[in-house]
Design a protein around this motif. Structure first.
Motif, PDB file in Angstrom:
ATOM      1  N   ILE A   1     -21.031  -2.702  44.371  1.00  0.00           N
ATOM      2  CA  ILE A   1     -19.775  -2.985  43.670  1.00  0.00           C
ATOM      3  C   ILE A   1     -19.726  -4.442  43.210  1.00  0.00           C
ATOM      4  CG2 ILE A   1     -17.254  -3.021  43.900  1.00  0.00           C
ATOM      5  CD1 ILE A   1     -18.438  -0.211  43.983  1.00  0.00           C
ATOM      6  N   LEU A   2     -20.329  -5.327  43.992  1.00  0.00           N
ATOM      7  CA  LEU A   2     -20.278  -6.756  43.677  1.00  0.00           C
ATOM      8  C   LEU A   2     -20.988  -7.079  42.366  1.00  0.00           C
ATOM      9  CD1 LEU A   2     -21.072  -8.202  47.243  1.00  0.00           C
ATOM     10  CD2 LEU A   2     -18.868  -7.487  46.311  1.00  0.00           C
ATOM     11  N   SER A   3     -21.959  -6.229  41.987  1.00  0.00           N
ATOM     12  CA  SER A   3     -22.730  -6.461  40.754  1.00  0.00           C
ATOM     13  C   SER A   3     -22.357  -5.489  39.646  1.00  0.00           C
ATOM     14  CB  SER A   3     -24.232  -6.332  41.056  1.00  0.00           C
ATOM     15  OG  SER A   3     -24.614  -7.156  42.123  1.00  0.00           O
ATOM     16  N   ALA A   4     -21.264  -4.760  39.824  1.00  0.00           N
ATOM     17  CA  ALA A   4     -20.895  -3.707  38.871  1.00  0.00           C
ATOM     18  C   ALA A   4     -20.582  -4.249  37.478  1.00  0.00           C
ATOM     19  CB  ALA A   4     -19.703  -2.921  39.401  1.00  0.00           C
ATOM     20  N   HIS A   5     -20.297  -5.541  37.372  1.00  0.00           N
ATOM     21  CA  HIS A   5     -19.965  -6.126  36.062  1.00  0.00           C
ATOM     22  C   HIS A   5     -21.174  -6.202  35.139  1.00  0.00           C
ATOM     23  CE1 HIS A   5     -21.662  -9.360  38.413  1.00  0.00           C
ATOM     24  NE2 HIS A   5     -21.714 -10.159  37.355  1.00  0.00           N
ATOM     25  N   LYS A   6     -22.367  -5.920  35.659  1.00  0.00           N
ATOM     26  CA  LYS A   6     -23.581  -5.972  34.850  1.00  0.00           C
ATOM     27  C   LYS A   6     -23.919  -4.628  34.198  1.00  0.00           C
ATOM     28  CE  LYS A   6     -24.776 -10.262  35.192  1.00  0.00           C
ATOM     29  NZ  LYS A   6     -24.871 -11.100  33.978  1.00  0.00           N
ATOM     30  N   ALA A   7     -23.118  -3.618  34.455  1.00  0.00           N
ATOM     31  CA  ALA A   7     -23.378  -2.297  33.869  1.00  0.00           C
ATOM     32  C   ALA A   7     -23.175  -2.327  32.358  1.00  0.00           C
ATOM     33  CB  ALA A   7     -22.468  -1.256  34.503  1.00  0.00           C
ATOM     34  N   LYS A   8     -23.855  -1.427  31.678  1.00  0.00           N
ATOM     35  CA  LYS A   8     -23.728  -1.314  30.220  1.00  0.00           C
ATOM     36  C   LYS A   8     -22.716  -0.243  29.822  1.00  0.00           C
ATOM     37  CE  LYS A   8     -26.943  -4.382  29.934  1.00  0.00           C
ATOM     38  NZ  LYS A   8     -27.133  -4.575  31.381  1.00  0.00           N
ATOM     39  N   LEU A   9     -22.303   0.575  30.806  1.00  0.00           N
ATOM     40  CA  LEU A   9     -21.333   1.638  30.521  1.00  0.00           C
ATOM     41  C   LEU A   9     -20.643   2.052  31.810  1.00  0.00           C
ATOM     42  CD1 LEU A   9     -20.204   3.790  28.470  1.00  0.00           C
ATOM     43  CD2 LEU A   9     -22.055   5.287  29.257  1.00  0.00           C
ATOM     44  N   ASN A  10     -19.328   2.262  31.736  1.00  0.00           N
ATOM     45  CA  ASN A  10     -18.575   2.862  32.836  1.00  0.00           C
ATOM     46  C   ASN A  10     -18.304   4.322  32.508  1.00  0.00           C
ATOM     47  OD1 ASN A  10     -18.255   0.821  34.777  1.00  0.00           O
ATOM     48  ND2 ASN A  10     -16.600  -0.137  33.613  1.00  0.00           N
ATOM     49  N   ILE A  11     -18.649   5.209  33.428  1.00  0.00           N
ATOM     50  CA  ILE A  11     -18.450   6.646  33.232  1.00  0.00           C
ATOM     51  C   ILE A  11     -17.334   7.103  34.163  1.00  0.00           C
ATOM     52  CG2 ILE A  11     -19.532   8.921  33.309  1.00  0.00           C
ATOM     53  CD1 ILE A  11     -22.257   7.464  32.994  1.00  0.00           C
ATOM     54  N   VAL A  12     -16.182   7.419  33.597  1.00  0.00           N
ATOM     55  CA  VAL A  12     -15.028   7.882  34.370  1.00  0.00           C
ATOM     56  C   VAL A  12     -15.102   9.404  34.433  1.00  0.00           C
ATOM     57  CG1 VAL A  12     -12.520   7.889  34.562  1.00  0.00           C
ATOM     58  CG2 VAL A  12     -13.687   5.910  33.560  1.00  0.00           C
ATOM     59  N   ILE A  13     -15.231   9.941  35.647  1.00  0.00           N
ATOM     60  CA  ILE A  13     -15.478  11.373  35.825  1.00  0.00           C
ATOM     61  C   ILE A  13     -14.220  12.057  36.349  1.00  0.00           C
ATOM     62  CG2 ILE A  13     -16.934  13.108  36.931  1.00  0.00           C
ATOM     63  CD1 ILE A  13     -19.034  10.864  37.311  1.00  0.00           C
ATOM     64  N   SER A  14     -13.559  12.820  35.484  1.00  0.00           N
ATOM     65  CA  SER A  14     -12.371  13.599  35.870  1.00  0.00           C
ATOM     66  C   SER A  14     -11.403  12.758  36.697  1.00  0.00           C
ATOM     67  CB  SER A  14     -12.793  14.847  36.662  1.00  0.00           C
ATOM     68  OG  SER A  14     -13.646  15.660  35.904  1.00  0.00           O
ATOM     69  N   ALA A  15     -11.129  11.550  36.252  1.00  0.00           N
ATOM     70  CA  ALA A  15     -10.293  10.636  37.039  1.00  0.00           C
ATOM     71  C   ALA A  15      -9.395   9.827  36.120  1.00  0.00           C
ATOM     72  CB  ALA A  15     -11.174   9.711  37.882  1.00  0.00           C
ATOM     73  N   LYS A  16      -8.426  10.475  35.509  1.00  0.00           N
ATOM     74  CA  LYS A  16      -7.512   9.800  34.593  1.00  0.00           C
ATOM     75  C   LYS A  16      -6.810   8.599  35.232  1.00  0.00           C
ATOM     76  CE  LYS A  16      -5.505   9.454  30.611  1.00  0.00           C
ATOM     77  NZ  LYS A  16      -6.275   9.139  29.401  1.00  0.00           N
ATOM     78  N   PRO A  17      -6.412   8.669  36.523  1.00  0.00           N
ATOM     79  CA  PRO A  17      -5.737   7.504  37.112  1.00  0.00           C
ATOM     80  C   PRO A  17      -6.591   6.238  37.120  1.00  0.00           C
ATOM     81  CG  PRO A  17      -5.389   9.448  38.469  1.00  0.00           C
ATOM     82  CD  PRO A  17      -6.404   9.821  37.445  1.00  0.00           C
ATOM     83  N   LEU A  18      -7.918   6.384  37.023  1.00  0.00           N
ATOM     84  CA  LEU A  18      -8.793   5.219  37.087  1.00  0.00           C
ATOM     85  C   LEU A  18      -9.185   4.701  35.707  1.00  0.00           C
ATOM     86  CD1 LEU A  18     -11.049   6.218  40.106  1.00  0.00           C
ATOM     87  CD2 LEU A  18      -8.890   4.983  40.079  1.00  0.00           C
ATOM     88  N   ALA A  19      -8.565   5.252  34.664  1.00  0.00           N
ATOM     89  CA  ALA A  19      -8.797   4.720  33.320  1.00  0.00           C
ATOM     90  C   ALA A  19      -8.358   3.261  33.237  1.00  0.00           C
ATOM     91  CB  ALA A  19      -8.043   5.557  32.288  1.00  0.00           C
ATOM     92  N   THR A  20      -7.357   2.898  34.033  1.00  0.00           N
ATOM     93  CA  THR A  20      -6.881   1.508  34.062  1.00  0.00           C
ATOM     94  C   THR A  20      -7.998   0.562  34.471  1.00  0.00           C
ATOM     95  OG1 THR A  20      -4.738   2.364  34.762  1.00  0.00           O
ATOM     96  CG2 THR A  20      -5.070  -0.003  34.950  1.00  0.00           C
ATOM     97  N   MET A  21      -8.747   0.956  35.481  1.00  0.00           N
ATOM     98  CA  MET A  21      -9.858   0.133  35.958  1.00  0.00           C
ATOM     99  C   MET A  21     -10.923  -0.026  34.874  1.00  0.00           C
ATOM    100  SD  MET A  21     -12.481   1.028  39.026  1.00  0.00           S
ATOM    101  CE  MET A  21     -13.537  -0.217  39.748  1.00  0.00           C
ATOM    102  N   ALA A  22     -11.282   1.090  34.229  1.00  0.00           N
ATOM    103  CA  ALA A  22     -12.296   1.046  33.176  1.00  0.00           C
ATOM    104  C   ALA A  22     -11.835   0.167  32.015  1.00  0.00           C
ATOM    105  CB  ALA A  22     -12.600   2.458  32.694  1.00  0.00           C
ATOM    106  N   ARG A  23     -10.557   0.292  31.653  1.00  0.00           N
ATOM    107  CA  ARG A  23     -10.018  -0.526  30.558  1.00  0.00           C
ATOM    108  C   ARG A  23     -10.048  -2.006  30.923  1.00  0.00           C
ATOM    109  NH1 ARG A  23      -5.383  -2.853  30.111  1.00  0.00           N
ATOM    110  NH2 ARG A  23      -4.429  -1.646  31.794  1.00  0.00           N
ATOM    111  N   LYS A  24      -9.702  -2.326  32.174  1.00  0.00           N
ATOM    112  CA  LYS A  24      -9.686  -3.724  32.614  1.00  0.00           C
ATOM    113  C   LYS A  24     -11.094  -4.312  32.610  1.00  0.00           C
ATOM    114  CE  LYS A  24      -6.649  -6.788  34.116  1.00  0.00           C
ATOM    115  NZ  LYS A  24      -5.397  -7.081  33.401  1.00  0.00           N
TER     116      LYS A  24
END
Length: 446
Positions: free
Chosen positions: A226-249
């Motif tokens: 999790i500490l290095s998650a900012h280096k990802a090239k894509l966030n994949i939100v899987i059937s989790a509408k409440p966590l769209a906020t996190m992906a947007r942020k």
């Protein structure tokens, strides 16, 4: 409490299609006095974070908190890193800061965790203690991360708690560590309530097309990625509408694009893989994705032939809570079963639209399932009820087979293998001789 996000912001998610619509009642809405919910923000926050085994979890609460008691019963002995402050009346009146400090010292010495999460509950949020200051003091003393989570139950339901927890990770953990080796195909998986087995299936599918899973949110063994998650090239939100906020942020801060996909059903799984591959605009990756899809779909079609006779045209009624009300519709259709009706009570407006899109003109919607389901079962001659523990009575009273999805969730119905598992358990449920025996009239009544 947080300068990174506000609770008000979380109530009005800008990526939600109903943001700011006062006429719509969705899960982001604040609870009102007198309203009741089946779970609360504390439960959602704890579920979202509890799988990380190298972390410790301290619920800063009195022992009379119902959710705390429920978590305590369900967590032991699986979670030896779970603790509760058990505040008494004196602590609530005069303050529990000294007890909290001692407990943090004890937890760090006993567990030596990488992170300690402090869950602030209804009582402790109302007495107004500066948990942030205590966490910072102990963090400096022990040299490990101590992170407060504002998870007061009155803030909202379980989904909202998961949203708060995910945003807290963005504020305190993500970006603290650089990757030793970075690739152009690193992705994060974000899920709200996936089991360990489901997350493994997601990872296997993503990696089979040539991507590398960097971090998994909502279900994982270690907090380290999790500490290095900012280096990802894509966030994949899987059937989790409440966590769209996190992906947007994360897109706003680290410029990480995100997609929202579902792996429920063959077509959804294939579409999800194509959608993910398209983001990278890489010819080799796209070709490899198509090969994987073709191979998996062909193998699945051959295996499903075994269930064709027993499942074809069977009538099903779905009465569940949350996104599950629509998520099983594609699976049932792909097995040539007929979904007669589904409940759309207590779900977000987006999820309601998903159900309507899938079933409009082909089935009915239950706005008050407790009052409607009995009549539908009898009038439509339903063959199977898919439900949870609270609604099993409807099947028992009408003497039809039922599948309690809470028990059935011990299996995993995601991805290509998931459809096969689902077909197997549906066939076993419909053919189970126990229903005929139990529903048979008692001999002394004949």
């Amino acid at each position: 409490m947080s300068r990174f996000f506000s609770i008000k912001e979380l109530y009005n998610e800008s990526s939600c299609s109903h943001s700011g619509d006062k006429e719509k009642k969705n899960i982001c809405e604040r609870l009102h006095p007198g309203s009741s919910i089946s779970d609360c923000a504390l439960e959602g926050a704890f579920k979202f974070l509890s799988s990380y085994e190298d972390c410790a979890h301290l619920i800063y609460s009195s022992s009379t908190c119902f959710t705390t008691t429920s978590i305590e019963k369900s967590s032991q002995p699986q979670h030896s890193n779970y603790f509760c402050s058990n505040l008494d009346l004196n602590d609530i009146i005069f303050g529990g800061a000294s007890k909290l400090k001692l407990q943090l010292d004890h937890i760090v010495t006993l567990c030596q965790p990488k992170v300690v999460f402090i869950y602030i509950t209804c009582v402790t949020s109302l007495i107004g203690e500066d948990v942030d200051a205590i966490a910072q003091q102990k963090q400096q003393e022990h040299g490990i991360l101590i992170v407060p989570i504002l998870a007061a139950g009155f803030l909202g339901a379980s989904n909202f708690g998961a949203r708060i927890a995910s945003m807290t990770l963005c504020e305190h953990l993500i970006g603290l560590k650089e990757l030793a080796k970075e690739t152009a195909y690193d992705v994060n998986l974000i899920s709200c309530d996936a089991s360990s087995e489901e997350m493994k299936i997601y990872c296997d599918l993503i990696e089979s097309i040539g991507l590398r899973v960097l971090a998994t949110f909502g279900r994982g063994n270690s907090i380290e990625p999790i500490l290095s998650a900012h280096k990802a090239k894509l966030n994949i939100v899987i059937s989790a509408k409440p966590l769209a906020t996190m992906a947007r942020k994360m897109e706003e801060i680290w410029d990480i694009p995100w997609v929202q996909v579902s792996f429920f059903g063959k077509y959804a799984t294939s579409d999800a893989l194509r959608t993910i591959a398209e983001v990278f605009n890489d010819g080799k990756l796209s070709r490899n994705t198509q090969k994987v899809i073709a191979f998996e779909e062909k193998k699945l079609a051959e295996q499903l032939e075994l269930f064709k006779d027993s499942l074809y045209a069977k009538k099903v009624l779905i009465n569940l809570q949350g996104t599950l009300s629509w998520a099983y519709i594609p699976l049932l259709r792909e097995l040539d079963m007929h979904v007669v009706a589904t409940s759309i009570e207590n779900i977000t407006e987006d999820d309601k639209e998903q159900a309507i899109r899938l079933l409009l003109g082909k089935g009915m919607f239950m706005y008050e399932p407790e009052n409607e389901q009995m009549d539908i079962i009898e009038e439509e001659k339903i063959d199977l009820l898919i439900t949870n523990s609270d609604n099993v009575y409807a099947a028992v009273q009408t003497k039809i087979p039922f599948l309690n999805i809470e028990k059935a969730k011990e299996k995993n119905y995601v991805g290509y293998r998931g459809i096969l598992e689902f077909a197997y358990i549906l066939e076993n449920t419909l053919k189970n001789p126990l229903f005929k025996i139990v529903y048979r009239e008692a001999p002394w009544l004949g």
